[in-house]
Design an enzyme around this catalytic site. Structure first.
Site, PDB file in Angstrom:
ATOM      1  N   ARG A   1      -0.738   6.761   7.380  1.00 21.36           N
ATOM      2  CA  ARG A   1      -0.476   6.942   5.377  1.00 21.36           C
ATOM      3  C   ARG A   1      -0.833   8.208   5.756  1.00 21.36           C
ATOM      4  O   ARG A   1      -1.076   8.724   4.508  1.00 21.36           O
ATOM      5  CB  ARG A   1      -1.334   5.531   5.316  1.00 21.36           C
ATOM      6  CG  ARG A   1      -0.815   4.342   5.418  1.00 21.36           C
ATOM      7  CD  ARG A   1      -1.537   3.063   4.646  1.00 21.36           C
ATOM      8  NE  ARG A   1      -1.029   2.217   5.015  1.00 21.36           N
ATOM      9  CZ  ARG A   1       0.262   1.254   4.612  1.00 21.36           C
ATOM     10  NH1 ARG A   1       0.508   1.630   3.866  1.00 21.36           N
ATOM     11  NH2 ARG A   1       0.041  -0.151   5.081  1.00 21.36           N
TER      12      ARG A   1
ATOM     13  N   ASP B   1      14.741   0.306   1.555  1.00 20.90           N
ATOM     14  CA  ASP B   1      15.171  -0.848   3.143  1.00 20.90           C
ATOM     15  C   ASP B   1      16.646  -1.241   2.523  1.00 20.90           C
ATOM     16  O   ASP B   1      18.137  -1.534   2.695  1.00 20.90           O
ATOM     17  CB  ASP B   1      14.702  -1.363   4.392  1.00 20.90           C
ATOM     18  CG  ASP B   1      15.098  -1.613   5.459  1.00 20.90           C
ATOM     19  OD1 ASP B   1      16.765  -0.688   4.878  1.00 20.90           O
ATOM     20  OD2 ASP B   1      14.623  -1.708   6.309  1.00 20.90           O
ATOM     21  N   THR B   2      16.283  -3.130   3.076  1.00 22.99           N
ATOM     22  CA  THR B   2      17.421  -3.825   2.814  1.00 22.99           C
ATOM     23  C   THR B   2      17.634  -3.993   1.346  1.00 22.99           C
ATOM     24  O   THR B   2      18.145  -4.448   1.127  1.00 22.99           O
ATOM     25  CB  THR B   2      16.943  -5.308   3.533  1.00 22.99           C
ATOM     26  OG1 THR B   2      15.725  -6.184   2.924  1.00 22.99           O
ATOM     27  CG2 THR B   2      17.282  -5.138   5.354  1.00 22.99           C
ATOM     28  N   GLY B   3      16.317  -4.285   0.631  1.00 23.44           N
ATOM     29  CA  GLY B   3      16.443  -4.137  -0.590  1.00 23.44           C
ATOM     30  C   GLY B   3      15.913  -5.411  -1.100  1.00 23.44           C
ATOM     31  O   GLY B   3      15.771  -5.980  -2.724  1.00 23.44           O
TER      32      GLY B   3
ATOM     33  N   LYS C   1      16.995   3.511   2.046  1.00 26.55           N
ATOM     34  CA  LYS C   1      17.623   3.753   3.880  1.00 26.55           C
ATOM     35  C   LYS C   1      19.128   3.895   3.592  1.00 26.55           C
ATOM     36  O   LYS C   1      19.882   2.860   2.980  1.00 26.55           O
ATOM     37  CB  LYS C   1      16.439   3.394   4.399  1.00 26.55           C
ATOM     38  CG  LYS C   1      15.995   3.884   5.617  1.00 26.55           C
ATOM     39  CD  LYS C   1      15.904   2.623   6.355  1.00 26.55           C
ATOM     40  CE  LYS C   1      13.928   2.731   6.562  1.00 26.55           C
ATOM     41  NZ  LYS C   1      14.064   2.055   7.529  1.00 26.55           N
TER      42      LYS C   1
ATOM     43  N   PHE D   1      13.466   4.916  11.113  1.00 29.07           N
ATOM     44  CA  PHE D   1      11.437   4.123  10.877  1.00 29.07           C
ATOM     45  C   PHE D   1      10.467   5.666  10.480  1.00 29.07           C
ATOM     46  O   PHE D   1      10.532   6.404  11.212  1.00 29.07           O
ATOM     47  CB  PHE D   1      10.932   3.388  11.457  1.00 29.07           C
ATOM     48  CG  PHE D   1       9.872   3.238  10.915  1.00 29.07           C
ATOM     49  CD1 PHE D   1      10.367   1.662  10.692  1.00 29.07           C
ATOM     50  CD2 PHE D   1       8.577   3.321  11.644  1.00 29.07           C
ATOM     51  CE1 PHE D   1       9.193   1.173  10.158  1.00 29.07           C
ATOM     52  CE2 PHE D   1       7.456   2.312  10.980  1.00 29.07           C
ATOM     53  CZ  PHE D   1       7.377   1.460   9.773  1.00 29.07           C
TER      54      PHE D   1
ATOM     55  N   LYS E   1       0.907  -1.311  -0.158  1.00 27.70           N
ATOM     56  CA  LYS E   1       0.006  -0.286   0.287  1.00 27.70           C
ATOM     57  C   LYS E   1       1.213   1.003  -0.186  1.00 27.70           C
ATOM     58  O   LYS E   1       0.355   2.325  -0.564  1.00 27.70           O
ATOM     59  CB  LYS E   1      -1.180  -0.068   0.684  1.00 27.70           C
ATOM     60  CG  LYS E   1      -1.752  -1.442   1.551  1.00 27.70           C
ATOM     61  CD  LYS E   1      -2.648  -1.168   2.792  1.00 27.70           C
ATOM     62  CE  LYS E   1      -4.081  -2.253   2.971  1.00 27.70           C
ATOM     63  NZ  LYS E   1      -4.410  -1.974   4.591  1.00 27.70           N
TER      64      LYS E   1
ATOM     65  N   GLU F   1       7.780   2.054  -6.081  1.00 32.37           N
ATOM     66  CA  GLU F   1       8.009   1.868  -4.619  1.00 32.37           C
ATOM     67  C   GLU F   1       7.885   3.012  -3.378  1.00 32.37           C
ATOM     68  O   GLU F   1       8.591   4.083  -4.255  1.00 32.37           O
ATOM     69  CB  GLU F   1       9.315   0.814  -4.518  1.00 32.37           C
ATOM     70  CG  GLU F   1       9.754   0.313  -3.196  1.00 32.37           C
ATOM     71  CD  GLU F   1       8.061  -0.948  -2.570  1.00 32.37           C
ATOM     72  OE1 GLU F   1       6.888   0.175  -1.999  1.00 32.37           O
ATOM     73  OE2 GLU F   1       8.526  -1.593  -2.306  1.00 32.37           O
ATOM     74  N   ASP F   2       7.513   2.360  -2.480  1.00 28.95           N
ATOM     75  CA  ASP F   2       7.580   4.074  -1.277  1.00 28.95           C
ATOM     76  C   ASP F   2       9.373   3.956  -0.727  1.00 28.95           C
ATOM     77  O   ASP F   2       9.683   4.643  -0.472  1.00 28.95           O
ATOM     78  CB  ASP F   2       6.431   3.483  -0.269  1.00 28.95           C
ATOM     79  CG  ASP F   2       6.260   2.197   0.778  1.00 28.95           C
ATOM     80  OD1 ASP F   2       7.450   1.196   0.420  1.00 28.95           O
ATOM     81  OD2 ASP F   2       6.150   2.247   1.395  1.00 28.95           O
ATOM     82  N   ILE F   3       9.751   2.436  -0.146  1.00 31.36           N
ATOM     83  CA  ILE F   3      10.868   2.594   0.103  1.00 31.36           C
ATOM     84  C   ILE F   3      11.890   1.647   0.048  1.00 31.36           C
ATOM     85  O   ILE F   3      10.779   0.283   0.128  1.00 31.36           O
ATOM     86  CB  ILE F   3      11.148   3.038   2.127  1.00 31.36           C
ATOM     87  CG1 ILE F   3      11.905   3.123   2.550  1.00 31.36           C
ATOM     88  CG2 ILE F   3       9.984   1.844   2.750  1.00 31.36           C
ATOM     89  CD1 ILE F   3      11.551   3.541   3.916  1.00 31.36           C
TER      90      ILE F   3
HETATM   91  P1  5GP Z   1      13.363  -4.492   2.932  1.00 27.64           P
HETATM   92  O1  5GP Z   1      12.694  -5.825   2.223  1.00 27.64           O
HETATM   93  O2  5GP Z   1      13.795  -3.088   1.166  1.00 27.64           O
HETATM   94  O3  5GP Z   1      14.152  -4.100   3.823  1.00 27.64           O
HETATM   95  O4  5GP Z   1      11.897  -3.497   2.739  1.00 27.64           O
HETATM   96  C1  5GP Z   1      11.200  -2.671   1.862  1.00 27.64           C
HETATM   97  C2  5GP Z   1       9.943  -2.456   2.496  1.00 27.64           C
HETATM   98  O5  5GP Z   1       9.638  -2.843   3.969  1.00 27.64           O
HETATM   99  C3  5GP Z   1       9.398  -1.611   2.443  1.00 27.64           C
HETATM  100  O6  5GP Z   1       8.099  -1.456   1.001  1.00 27.64           O
HETATM  101  C4  5GP Z   1       7.923  -0.842   3.702  1.00 27.64           C
HETATM  102  O7  5GP Z   1       6.913  -1.857   2.958  1.00 27.64           O
HETATM  103  C5  5GP Z   1       8.984  -1.555   4.476  1.00 27.64           C
HETATM  104  N1  5GP Z   1      10.063  -0.414   5.594  1.00 27.64           N
HETATM  105  C6  5GP Z   1      10.371  -0.608   5.167  1.00 27.64           C
HETATM  106  N2  5GP Z   1      11.641   0.634   5.922  1.00 27.64           N
HETATM  107  C7  5GP Z   1      10.253   1.283   5.788  1.00 27.64           C
HETATM  108  C8  5GP Z   1      10.662   2.372   7.252  1.00 27.64           C
HETATM  109  O8  5GP Z   1      11.166   3.521   7.647  1.00 27.64           O
HETATM  110  N3  5GP Z   1       8.907   2.638   7.274  1.00 27.64           N
HETATM  111  C9  5GP Z   1       7.595   2.166   6.683  1.00 27.64           C
HETATM  112  N4  5GP Z   1       6.331   2.981   7.384  1.00 27.64           N
HETATM  113  N5  5GP Z   1       8.170   1.036   5.838  1.00 27.64           N
HETATM  114  C10 5GP Z   1       9.608   0.333   6.340  1.00 27.64           C
HETATM  115 MG    MG Z   2       6.893  -0.650   0.154  1.00 32.30          MG
HETATM  116 MG    MG Z   3       3.859  -1.423   5.764  1.00 32.96          MG
END
Ligand code: 5GP
Ligand code: MG
Ligand code: MG
Length: 197
Positions: free
Chosen positions: A184, A122-124, A150, A171, A52, A118-120
């Site tokens: 949101r 983090d680890t990828g 990030k 976060f 979302k 995509e919004d963000i």
């Molecule tokens: P990844 O797989 O890159 O570690 O994380 C991806 C998903 O984790 C993002 O699409 C998001 O939904 C959630 N996420 C990671 N960091 C944050 C953050 O700082 N805030 C929020 N709200 N969601 C995050």
């Molecule tokens: Mg996302």
């Molecule tokens: Mg979430």
């Protein structure tokens, strides 16, 4: 940014510790990203919103791409798709994502130019797994834009094609990013108070 300078809804006033990116700055950056994406566009695009958290960026990005048509007559045909993606949390070896589209629906992407929104990152991990899944249906091209990335030692090294902002390892919420489905509906990208978590 000082909280005093911006409008925070009363229902979140206690929970926000600082504003990391004000709404106006986000909107300006999206104008620039829209231009870069259109300039590189290989033809009609299937723009895929990752729900979302990606919905607000997706909506504003598509708006900006449409505005560019009025300004300088660029015309990139867009079709809009929505995917919900969930990572398997305790999966170390193989890894995988659960995608809300059926195999038949995914097949529609074959031969298309995809732009994943995509919004963000983090680890990828989530994006790498999603891209692996999408590659199986052989799109013509796949590009990724994430509003945020990030700066974290947990990163797997994945960097999207178009990034809005690189942010500190905290976060964040707002602009469709949530904490337990809250925040949101906040316009700015904010860091939440410790008391809130
Ligand atoms: P990844 O797989 O890159 O570690 O994380 C991806 C998903 O984790 C993002 O699409 C998001 O939904 C959630 N996420 C990671 N960091 C944050 C953050 O700082 N805030 C929020 N709200 N969601 C995050
Ligand atoms: Mg996302
Ligand atoms: Mg979430």
């Amino acid at each position: 940014y000082s909280l005093d300078h911006f409008v925070i809804p009363d229902h979140y006033e206690e929970d926000v510790s600082s504003i990391l990116i004000p709404h106006g700055v986000i909107m300006d950056r999206i104008k620039k990203l829209a231009r870069m994406i259109v300039d590189d566009s290989p033809g009609p695009l299937v723009v895929c919103c990752v729900l979302k958290g990606g919905h607000q960026y997706f909506a504003d990005l598509v708006d900006e791409i449409k505005k560019l048509r009025r300004i300088n007559g660029t015309s990139v045909q867009l079709s809009l798709e929505f995917i919900r993606v969930k990572s398997y949390m305790n999966d170390t070896s193989s890894g995988g994502v659960k995608i809300s589209l059926t195999d038949a629906e995914l097949q529609e992407f074959k031969g298309k130019n995809l732009l994943i929104v995509e919004d963000i990152i983090d680890t990828g991990a989530t994006m790498v797994k999603l891209l692996d899944r999408l590659a199986l249906v052989e799109p013509k091209s796949v590009r990724v834009t994430s509003l945020l990335i990030k700066k974290t030692p947990r990163s797997n090294g994945y960097i999207p094609d178009y990034v809005g902002f690189a942010i500190p390892d905290a976060f964040v919420v707002g602009y469709a990013l949530d904490y337990n489905e809250y925040f949101r509906d906040l316009d700015h990208i904010c860091v939440i108070s410790v008391s809130c978590i």
